[in-house]
Design an enzyme around this catalytic site. Structure first.
Site, PDB file in Angstrom:
ATOM      1  N   HIS A   1      -2.573 -15.697  -2.054  1.00 13.78           N
ATOM      2  CA  HIS A   1      -3.079 -16.931  -1.474  1.00 13.78           C
ATOM      3  C   HIS A   1      -3.673 -17.825  -2.556  1.00 13.78           C
ATOM      4  CE1 HIS A   1      -3.058 -15.261   2.781  1.00 13.78           C
ATOM      5  NE2 HIS A   1      -2.831 -14.181   2.031  1.00 13.78           N
TER       6      HIS A   1
ATOM      7  N   SER B   1       2.397  -5.104  -7.304  1.00  9.47           N
ATOM      8  CA  SER B   1       2.555  -5.424  -8.715  1.00  9.47           C
ATOM      9  C   SER B   1       1.238  -5.948  -9.274  1.00  9.47           C
ATOM     10  CB  SER B   1       3.685  -6.423  -8.927  1.00  9.47           C
ATOM     11  OG  SER B   1       4.009  -6.485 -10.296  1.00  9.47           O
TER      12      SER B   1
ATOM     13  N   ASP C   1      -5.496  -8.897  -2.497  1.00  8.20           N
ATOM     14  CA  ASP C   1      -6.154  -7.597  -2.559  1.00  8.20           C
ATOM     15  C   ASP C   1      -5.718  -6.938  -3.861  1.00  8.20           C
ATOM     16  OD1 ASP C   1      -6.937  -8.213   0.006  1.00  8.20           O
ATOM     17  OD2 ASP C   1      -6.093  -6.405   0.933  1.00  8.20           O
TER      18      ASP C   1
END
Length: 296
Positions: free
Chosen positions: A158, A259, A102
């Site tokens: 991922h 981050s 995300d």
């Protein structure tokens, strides 16, 4: 919190000079170490209090999390929360490279003369980012996209495709904030901060790289392939040769707060049309497209 207080906080945090001062002109590494210590304290009441303060400044939403709101023992548990199954569907087109996390899209585009853009008028050499010109070479004349995770976002990342993680290079550095305000002011910021270059190959041998970059209050990175946590004070080794396969969408690891991840693609792998700076993407959404047989 009253609407008046919310508006005051919003105005305060939007003042660029003040934002930069509060998030950068402080002992950054010391603040990061303190947050690492604080986030591990297992006191549910303290965690609930910390989350309440966190929500004053961000849009933290725990409704998608696997753990119920009252089930967190530490702030780290909140940072590294898992999502309920099915909350991040993977783009079904097999030729797509999907977003590993995300994020908010930052700078993106072609790698030109070995340079990538940090912010308007501020670029950096990707060889410096990777720590080695040879390791950056596959992405010369390729493309990149910068993905910024805010502190409130889901912090696990991922595999953007079926791939094998071949090498991890952990690079020591600083912990400047990586928000747009700092990116406009600090030259070569990504190359200054703690980071890790994750070199991977797709099943046909096509290279792809992810470069997670740390920031103030977050400098720890956990990778399943290594079964260890990389911290700024990690004593070494700092280069790891691995042969760890990940299926598309499989979890690779996590930050221990928000981050940035920069994705590097070789020539021939194109970013999707319509990508825009400031756009929010979710893990599993299409980010780039592999060449089809008709393109070859």
């Amino acid at each position: 919190m009253s609407m008046k207080s919310a508006r005051w906080i919003d105005r305060l945090t939007q003042q660029e000079d003040l934002n930069f001062l509060l998030t950068n002109r402080v002992p950054r590494l010391a603040a990061t170490r303190f947050m690492g210590w604080y986030s591990l304290i297992e006191r549910p009441w303290l965690t609930r209090f910390s989350v309440a303060v966190w929500r004053v400044f961000t849009d933290l939403d725990l409704s998608e999390a696997e753990t119920p709101p009252q089930g967190y023992r530490s702030l780290r548990d909140v940072f590294t929360r898992r999502l309920k199954p099915g909350r991040r569907p993977i783009d079904p087109a097999p030729a797509t490279i999907v977003s590993p996390c995300d994020a908010i899209v930052g700078a993106f585009g072609p790698v030109t003369r070995g340079m990538a853009l940090q912010a308007k008028g501020m670029d950096y050499r990707i060889a410096e980012l990777f720590g080695d010109a040879t390791r950056a070479a596959p992405y010369l004349n390729g493309s990149y996209v910068t993905l910024r995770l805010t502190s409130a976002m889901y912090h696990r990342f991922h595999a953007p495709a079926d791939l094998t993680l071949r090498r991890v290079t952990h690079l020591a550095g600083d912990t400047w904030n990586v928000n747009p305000i700092a990116l406009k002011r600090v030259e070569r910021l990504f190359c200054r901060n703690v980071r890790a270059a994750l070199e991977c190959t797709l099943p046909d041998g096509t290279p792809i790289a992810l470069v997670p970059v740390a920031a103030i209050l977050v400098a720890s990175l956990r990778l399943h392939a290594l079964d260890l946590t990389l911290r700024p004070d990690h004593p070494g080794p700092h280069r790891f040769d691995v042969e760890h396969a990940h299926a598309r969408g499989e979890e690779m690891g996590w930050f221990e707060q928000g981050s940035t991840i920069i994705v590097f693609l070789p020539p021939g792998v194109a970013l999707i049309d319509g990508l825009a700076a400031g756009q929010r993407v979710r893990m599993g959404e299409a980010l780039a497209r592999l060449p089809s047989a008709d393109d070859e």
